[in-house]
Design a protein around this motif. Structure first.
Motif, PDB file in Angstrom:
ATOM      1  N   ASN A  14      59.172 -51.947   4.470  1.00  0.00           N
ATOM      2  CA  ASN A  14      58.437 -53.161   4.842  1.00  0.00           C
ATOM      3  C   ASN A  14      58.930 -53.702   6.177  1.00  0.00           C
ATOM      4  O   ASN A  14      58.134 -54.097   7.031  1.00  0.00           O
ATOM      5  CB  ASN A  14      58.585 -54.241   3.773  1.00  0.00           C
ATOM      6  N   ALA A  85      54.772 -59.415  -2.534  1.00  0.00           N
ATOM      7  CA  ALA A  85      53.734 -58.583  -3.142  1.00  0.00           C
ATOM      8  C   ALA A  85      53.077 -59.317  -4.307  1.00  0.00           C
ATOM      9  O   ALA A  85      52.005 -58.920  -4.760  1.00  0.00           O
ATOM     10  CB  ALA A  85      54.338 -57.270  -3.626  1.00  0.00           C
ATOM     11  N   THR A 105      50.589 -62.159   1.378  1.00  0.00           N
ATOM     12  CA  THR A 105      50.848 -61.124   0.383  1.00  0.00           C
ATOM     13  C   THR A 105      50.960 -59.755   1.041  1.00  0.00           C
ATOM     14  O   THR A 105      50.303 -59.472   2.045  1.00  0.00           O
ATOM     15  CB  THR A 105      49.742 -61.090  -0.691  1.00  0.00           C
ATOM     16  N   LYS A 106      51.837 -58.943   0.456  1.00  0.00           N
ATOM     17  CA  LYS A 106      52.018 -57.566   0.887  1.00  0.00           C
ATOM     18  C   LYS A 106      51.287 -56.676  -0.108  1.00  0.00           C
ATOM     19  O   LYS A 106      51.274 -57.000  -1.299  1.00  0.00           O
ATOM     20  CB  LYS A 106      53.512 -57.189   0.901  1.00  0.00           C
TER      21      LYS A 106
END
Length: 123
Positions: A14, A85, A105-106
């Protein structure tokens, strides 16, 4: 003059993705912390215009780091945007209650991510 962004992200994949995205934009100068504790150490001598805070990290999670930053008068004005997430309303509420001004959000969509950064860094 470039706007300073502090990215706090423990996950290497990430972190590398966010670095790659943000370094394509010369209007931002990116600094990176690999943990919440490292971020707090960096903030002793560095004042970013925006903090991108991963929420789920070992040792000290992003909510605890956010609360620590917001409880420090000389740091409390720095906008913090949560990165996670998880996208449940309760997760978003927890981040906002801790002091975050926004929630991303991921996985991220690059255009929306950059639009969000621009919004948060100019407000």
């Amino acid at each position: 003059m470039a706007k300073l962004i502090l990215l706090v992200e423990d996950n290497m994949s990430n972190r590398d993705l966010f670095i790659e995205i943000l370094r394509m934009h010369p209007e931002y100068e990116l600094h990176v912390a690999e943990s919440g504790l490292q971020a707090l150490e960096m903030l002793e001598s560095f004042r970013p215009d925006l903090i991108l805070m991963d929420i789920h990290m070992p040792e000290m999670d992003g909510l605890a780091v956010t609360r620590a930053i917001k409880s420090t008068p000389e740091l409390s004005g720095i906008p913090i945007v949560a990165l996670s997430a998880l996208a449940m309303k309760s997760d978003i509420k927890s981040a906002i209650d801790a002091g975050c001004v926004g929630y991303i959000t991921k996985p991220v969509r690059i255009k929306k991510f950059m639009d969000d950064i621009k919004t948060y860094i100019t407000n």
